[in-house]
Design a protein around this motif. Structure first.
Motif, mmCIF file in Angstrom:
data_model
loop_
_atom_site.group_PDB
_atom_site.id
_atom_site.type_symbol
_atom_site.label_atom_id
_atom_site.label_comp_id
_atom_site.label_asym_id
_atom_site.label_seq_id
_atom_site.Cartn_x
_atom_site.Cartn_y
_atom_site.Cartn_z
ATOM 1 N N SER A 96 -131.935 -90.112 -0.348
ATOM 2 C CA SER A 96 -131.597 -89.070 -1.308
ATOM 3 C C SER A 96 -131.163 -87.816 -0.572
ATOM 4 C CB SER A 96 -132.799 -88.753 -2.205
ATOM 5 O OG SER A 96 -132.468 -87.754 -3.147
ATOM 6 N N SER A 97 -129.935 -87.390 -0.820
ATOM 7 C CA SER A 97 -129.433 -86.142 -0.249
ATOM 8 C C SER A 97 -128.312 -85.634 -1.144
ATOM 9 C CB SER A 97 -128.933 -86.344 1.182
ATOM 10 O OG SER A 97 -127.841 -87.252 1.214
ATOM 11 N N GLU A 98 -128.159 -84.325 -1.200
ATOM 12 C CA GLU A 98 -127.194 -83.723 -2.118
ATOM 13 C C GLU A 98 -125.756 -83.864 -1.630
ATOM 14 O OE1 GLU A 98 -127.667 -82.471 -5.126
ATOM 15 O OE2 GLU A 98 -129.761 -83.092 -5.009
ATOM 16 N N GLY A 99 -125.516 -83.606 -0.356
ATOM 17 C CA GLY A 99 -124.156 -83.604 0.149
ATOM 18 C C GLY A 99 -123.404 -82.365 -0.300
ATOM 19 N N THR A 100 -122.232 -82.163 0.281
ATOM 20 C CA THR A 100 -121.410 -80.983 -0.045
ATOM 21 C C THR A 100 -119.982 -81.340 -0.430
ATOM 22 O OG1 THR A 100 -120.823 -80.737 2.302
ATOM 23 C CG2 THR A 100 -122.749 -79.515 1.516
ATOM 24 N N SER A 101 -119.642 -82.631 -0.454
ATOM 25 C CA SER A 101 -118.249 -83.051 -0.663
ATOM 26 C C SER A 101 -117.901 -83.308 -2.121
ATOM 27 C CB SER A 101 -117.990 -84.328 0.135
ATOM 28 O OG SER A 101 -118.762 -85.395 -0.393
ATOM 29 N N GLY A 102 -118.897 -83.406 -3.005
ATOM 30 C CA GLY A 102 -118.655 -83.818 -4.384
ATOM 31 C C GLY A 102 -118.750 -85.312 -4.586
#
Length: 286
Positions: A96-102
């Motif tokens: 589980s991780s949000e990421g920044t790329s969409g």
């Protein structure tokens, strides 16, 4: 111009098979999903230990995780992370991780764990890529079937180089319907009541044990419909996209999208009466 996206070529220089139409980033996402699913499927197929046991349990003592579920998810996330380090993850076994790329990858590294534990062939690897919350690429790898199901939003659904299409809607009483069951004892009692009400009204009921494969089978025309209560995003993301791109409708309760309450896939003409009947039977609650 749109061009067909293909999976990795076969050994010996055989040309890659036809696949969904994909442009730009979607083509990249499809290629990555296909390779990650292929690698995980090979690990699970070829690396299954003879003494495979339960590594942990989830919702109940009979809802299990094996060491191979965990190993496959680590393989998938590591591979995708090397290709696209800014993307997010949602995985069944804890990634589980949000990421920044969409872009978020929704991963079930081993869908059908109990089948796998017992040596039954109906298990799969399910990988979907979501852009801003919508699935745009889906791959379901079924190693024991030697089949890969792949779909791109707006680009079609393919299995082993062949365009997939769901069956035309049969009469309700001739529908072959698949489902699945929870591992929670109390919920199973309610599910049994739904089956009791539905079974006399349709051709028959099937229970395969892998939601991703069942959804793919609706898209391939091997089942008329599939429904289940209690699915998680990783269970349905790739398979539901495949079913939709093959011409099926997907949803939950009337007017709602697929969810943990209820997921349903069927061709137009069968979807609507089956959705109504499942709602009447209370398939969405315990």
């Amino acid at each position: 111009m749109s061009t067909p996206a293909h999976g990795p070529s076969e050994p010996g220089g055989v040309a890659p098979q036809a696949g969904p139409t994909a442009d730009g980033e979607n083509a990249e996402l499809l290629e990555i999903a296909l390779e990650a699913a292929r690698r995980a499927g090979a690990l699970l197929r070829d690396g299954r230990p003879a003494d495979l046991g339960v590594a942990a349990t989830k919702s109940s003592p009979i809802d299990v995780v094996t060491e191979m579920d965990i190993a496959a998810e680590k393989l998938i996330t590591a591979y995708i992370g090397r290709q696209r380090p800014d993307d997010g993850f949602l995985g069944e076994e804890g990634a589980s991780s949000e990421g920044t790329s969409g872009i978020r990858w929704v991963i079930d590294p081993l869908d059908g764990t109990v089948n796998y534990l017992y040596g039954l062939p109906a298990w799969s690897v399910s990988i979907a890529a979501e852009r801003d919350g919508e699935a745009v690429v889906g791959v379901v790898e079924a190693p024991m079937r030697r089949e890969t199901y792949q779909a791109v939003l707006g680009g079609g659904a393919y299995v082993e180089g062949t365009r997939a299409h769901c069956r035309p809607a049969p009469d309700f009483e001739h529908a072959l319907v698949a489902t699945g069951f929870s591992y929670l004892r109390e919920r199973r009692v309610a599910m049994a009541e739904v089956i009791k009400g539905l079974l006399p009204q349709v051709r028959d009921i099937r229970r395969g044990g892998s939601a991703a494969i069942d959804l793919a089978d609706v898209g391939c025309g091997r089942l008329d419909a599939y429904y289940e209560r209690g699915l998680n995003p990783w269970d349905l993301a790739a398979g539901a996209l495949f079913a939709r791109e093959a011409g099926a409708l997907t949803g939950g309760r009337p007017g709602e999208p697929p969810s943990g309450e209820l997921t349903l896939a069927a061709p137009p003409g069968l979807f609507e009466p089956l959705q109504r009947r499942l709602d009447e039977l209370g398939a969405w609650h315990d």
